[in-house]
Design a protein around this motif. Sequence first.
Motif, short mmCIF file in Angstrom:
data_model
loop_
_atom_site.label_atom_id
_atom_site.label_comp_id
_atom_site.label_asym_id
_atom_site.label_seq_id
_atom_site.Cartn_x
_atom_site.Cartn_y
_atom_site.Cartn_z
N LEU A 1 0.82 -1.21 0.00
CA LEU A 1 0.00 0.00 0.00
C LEU A 1 0.86 1.26 0.00
CD1 LEU A 1 -2.73 -1.17 2.53
CD2 LEU A 1 -2.97 -0.90 0.06
N LYS A 2 1.99 1.20 0.65
CA LYS A 2 2.90 2.35 0.64
C LYS A 2 3.50 2.55 -0.75
CE LYS A 2 6.93 4.14 3.17
NZ LYS A 2 7.91 4.15 2.10
N MET B 1 -2.02 1.19 7.67
CA MET B 1 -2.64 1.34 6.36
C MET B 1 -3.97 0.61 6.35
SD MET B 1 -0.51 2.98 4.27
CE MET B 1 1.21 3.31 3.88
N SER B 2 -5.00 1.25 5.85
CA SER B 2 -6.33 0.65 5.83
C SER B 2 -6.37 -0.53 4.86
CB SER B 2 -7.38 1.68 5.44
OG SER B 2 -8.65 1.07 5.32
N LEU B 3 -6.99 -1.61 5.32
CA LEU B 3 -7.21 -2.77 4.47
C LEU B 3 -8.67 -2.88 4.07
CD1 LEU B 3 -5.03 -5.35 6.41
CD2 LEU B 3 -4.51 -4.34 4.20
N GLU C 1 -7.35 -1.94 -4.33
CA GLU C 1 -8.50 -2.84 -4.28
C GLU C 1 -8.07 -4.29 -4.42
OE1 GLU C 1 -11.09 -1.48 -7.32
OE2 GLU C 1 -11.93 0.17 -6.12
N THR C 2 -7.06 -4.54 -5.25
CA THR C 2 -6.56 -5.90 -5.42
C THR C 2 -5.95 -6.43 -4.12
OG1 THR C 2 -6.07 -5.54 -7.77
CG2 THR C 2 -4.89 -7.32 -6.67
N TYR C 3 -5.18 -5.59 -3.46
CA TYR C 3 -4.52 -6.01 -2.22
C TYR C 3 -5.53 -6.18 -1.08
CZ TYR C 3 -1.07 -6.15 1.55
OH TYR C 3 -0.32 -6.51 2.64
#
Length: 389
Positions: free
Chosen positions: A196-197, A237-239, A210-212
């Motif tokens: 995400l970073k 980090m938001s999931l 979105e994939t992650y």
Amino acid sequence: MSPVLQVGGDFGDIARKNGLIVDKTLICKALIDYKVEAICICLPRRFGKTFNLSIVEEFFNVVTGNDVEPVNGIVNLAAGQAERMKLFKNSLLLNEHPAFFDKHFCRYPVIRLNFKEVTASTIGNFYCTLARALHRTTARIARACDNMDISFSEADQYWESQSSTADALFSWLSGLLREVYDSPYIVLFDEYDIPLKAIRRKAWGREAAETYTSLSSMIFKNNKDLKCGLLVGVYKMSLVDIGSGANCVHFLPLTVHGYCSGLNENGEQPCDLVEAFAHDETEVRLLVEAARQQYDLISKFSTESIMATLTRWYDGYTFGRTGGKFNPYAVAMFLRELKRSSNIDSATQDYWRDTGNQHTIQELVSDNWIEFTQLIRRLTQDYDDSDKS
């Protein structure tokens, strides 16, 4: 053979080299005591995240051909457990919670994923490196299952025949473990925040995110094959995306107790998950005393003089219930340098600062320059007012 004073590495590797280790085995019980699908803990660099994940893996993971050499294609489970048991001899977990130890030792398959090499030069590069992180683990586990009539080559064949998506690889791996072990598995995410970073400030970042988050949701949310999950990283980090994502992942703040209220299933106070990270004064003192016993150049200094220096330099962190937590990396580097030079002054250095850079902070300031300058004005104004008073 004298114990090795090693900096960094996995629990199993250090223990097998007879290395000096701070006992963090209670993290295994804390993880189960928490009773949620998945927990995420964010810590600064070099605070033992990877080391603690390796303890969880060594304790819970089922015996495979990686533990003992198979004979005629058959793994001797008793011999494998005996080898693994050597890592936990005289551990806090075994001594303080023997019933838990016997119930969960070598009981569950463990899927340990490391996302540190996920990059994002292009969206294709992101998808490829994300899938490769899954493939490395899939191939390693498939190789371990090779002695159970599951061909290692299947993982590579699957990798080549599919579209190389991470979620497809995990689905295949989940089915493999279900077929071989018929037991729920534990999933560990190391450097969960790196993907995400990496996609921050990318035009296609939303699609990649979105994939992650979809992958994380598939693994942790309503997964009947999952025993529990633990994610570690540096940044929170938001999931979760709009209407979807891994909203079952519980982010555990470092400033609170790392356990749920009440007693566990055995009527005991649950172990504190947050306390498993960093070193407290007792742990550092035990490490110093062990180092003094093993190394003549360190034994020249008293435990109290070494502790005074370590406390002055490296105990500035508050995790969980108490402050005064030590940076594990800095403590290990200090002792290694003291062993080499036998000079406290030369051993006392700002080791942690030199392990990274300020790139992320610079990005955040650049992206939020107006808010940053307003904050600085407020802070300096408050400082000026308090100074005048």
